[in-house]
Design an enzyme around this catalytic site. Structure first.
Site, PDB file in Angstrom:
ATOM      1  N   ALA A 122      -3.849   6.490  -5.314  1.00  0.00           N
ATOM      2  CA  ALA A 122      -4.985   7.389  -5.112  1.00  0.00           C
ATOM      3  C   ALA A 122      -6.153   6.578  -4.550  1.00  0.00           C
ATOM      4  CB  ALA A 122      -5.400   8.031  -6.435  1.00  0.00           C
ATOM      5  N   LYS A 123      -7.135   7.254  -4.032  1.00  0.00           N
ATOM      6  CA  LYS A 123      -8.376   6.580  -3.610  1.00  0.00           C
ATOM      7  C   LYS A 123      -9.446   7.650  -3.477  1.00  0.00           C
ATOM      8  CE  LYS A 123      -8.597   2.750  -2.521  1.00  0.00           C
ATOM      9  NZ  LYS A 123      -9.014   1.463  -3.114  1.00  0.00           N
TER      10      LYS A 123
END
Ligand code: NAD
Length: 432
Positions: A122-123
């Site tokens: 994720a980011k």
């Protein structure tokens, strides 16, 4: 890996300084396709991995200290969770975009998979210049961001971490806001916290430590006894200084280290302990040095090993032919451009990739999460022992692919990651 971002990170960190027009998303997709060529994979799995599972876009109203309200945009891209909860940093930077978050979330998926951590990628981030904010404004922004993301994050769902423009303090606010909303203290919702509220000892040093471990293994693999190995390290921040200190301690001659102002150089080996780290005295590497050289000269030194550990895109098609190091270990994220990579491959200069070498950060984040969900703190010795073990296991897996397939270290790391992801997708299937 080239990308279009500008400075540093935590769990993953990402490339900076743009010199080639390739976005993080393009890079991530290209690496996926490149690795897929080496593997006989189900095309449907590759198709799924090209897309994020979810991208959350939120508006964050911030009341400034003078009372006026400004609305900022934030994102959380969640790429793939087939192997476990999403994991990845949250950055505050004016150049944050949705596509960048997606690309970097894919990158986190590969990094967690190569380390065999039970996480997906994720980011996230907010499009904002954090330097323009007071501490109070930063706190209000972070708490509101946590509230806006509340439905998509959680210790069993998605676990953010510090990245460019965010730090342990921001993680404390984020964790506090989430915990207040949940009605219970939930340290496992973020990593990179101070140890006093569930952070892990050794987390700060971990990326540099992993770089040193991988550098040591690379020396062993290529037959360079550490005591006879010369090393040049670009960047004397968290990653570079920790790596340089450990390699020095283990017997290597660190002949050059640098910061943004230039490099300290001693062909017979620097006294590393006498050079102030970024934390002790920022950008003071050249201040007390007897002999100094430029950063450009550092990367072209005739050393056994070069460790670019400062910023992205420093090894390019313009200088790759002049690099005289025998081995390159990537401490920074994306220090080698795609074109430079091809030149090194042609010249038989091994490049040990970032997603393996600096993965100590996300690995100790995983340890932090384990400590949090089990409500049990580890001593520093245990953290470092387990990090060493995880790094060696990942190194062996990648080395095996290098040997059997006769491919580059970078391709081998992606092959390891992708084959684990593909197997997990096939085992779980597509529902409904
Ligand atoms: P840092 O800010 O602690 O240190 C960066 C160092 O690089 C400083 O010494 C600075 O003076 C130097 N520097 C900056 N610009 C430079 C330039 N143009 N030329 C030469 N030197 C320059 O950063 P860090 O945390 O050590 O991160 C370094 C790299 O490692 C980044 O690419 C980051 O994304 C990556 N990374 C960091 C972590 C982490 O947890 N800190 C984890 C994984 C990857």
């Amino acid at each position: 890996m080239a990308s279009n971002t500008t400075n540093q990170a935590a769990d993953a960190g990402e490339p900076e300084q743009q010199t080639e027009p390739e976005s993080a998303l393009e890079t991530a997709r290209r690496q996926l396709e490149r690795a897929a060529i080496h593997l006989d994979l189900n095309a449907n799995v590759i198709e799924r991995l090209k897309h994020p599972m979810k991208v959350q876009r939120v508006s964050i109203p911030l009341e400034h200290d003078d009372g006026h309200v400004e609305v900022f945009t934030g994102y959380r891209a969640q790429h793939d969770s087939v192997r476990g909860p999403f994991k990845g940093g949250m950055r505050y930077h004016p150049a944050v975009t949705e596509d960048e978050c997606i690309g970097l979330s894919m990158w986190m998926t590969w990094k967690c998979a190569v380390m065999d951590l039970p996480f997906g990628g994720a980011k996230g981030g907010i499009v904002i210049n954090p330097k323009s904010l007071s501490d109070g404004e930063k706190e209000r922004l972070t708490r509101r961001f946590a509230q806006e993301l509340r439905d998509v994050i959680g210790p069993m769902h998605d676990i953010p971490a510090p990245d460019m423009g965010t730090d342990a303090r921001a993680m404390s606010w984020f964790m506090d806001a989430y915990s207040m909303l949940e009605g219970e203290t939930t340290p496992g919702v973020v990593t990179g916290k101070p140890p006093v509220i569930g952070g892990s000892y050794g987390r700060e040093d971990a990326p540099g430590r992993s770089v040193a471990i991988i550098a040591r293994e690379a020396c062993d693999y290529y037959g360079y006894p550490l005591e006879e190995t010369t090393v040049a390290v670009q960047g004397f921040g968290s990653v570079g200084a920790n790596a340089a200190h450990l390699l020095d301690e283990w017997g290597a001659a660190v002949v050059a280290v640098s910061d943004v102002n230039g490099a300290a150089y001693d062909p017979s080996g620097l006294e590393i302990d006498s050079i102030p780290t970024h934390e002790e005295e920022p950008e003071a590497v050249t201040k007390y040095a007897d002999e100094t050289i430029s950063n450009e000269e550092l990367v072209e030194l005739a050393v056994d090993m070069l460790i670019p550990a400062a910023v992205g895109n420093v090894l390019t098609e313009d200088n790759a032919g002049d690099v005289r190091a025998d081995i390159i270990v990537e401490g920074a994220n994306g220090p080698t451009t795609f074109a430079a990579d091809a030149i090194f491959e042609e010249r038989n200069v091994p490049v040990i990739p970032d997603i393996l070498a600096n993965a100590g950060g996300v690995t100790v984040s995983y340890f932090e999460w384990l400590q949090d969900i089990n409500r049990r703190a580890w001593q520093l010795e245990r953290v470092n022992e387990e990090l060493e073990r995880e790094m060696l296991t990942a190194w062996e897996a990648v080395r095996e692919e290098v040997n059997t397939r006769e491919i580059s270290w970078r391709d081998a790391a992606y092959v390891v990651a992708l084959s684990r992801l593909a197997k997990a997708h096939e085992a779980r299937g597509l529902w409904p």
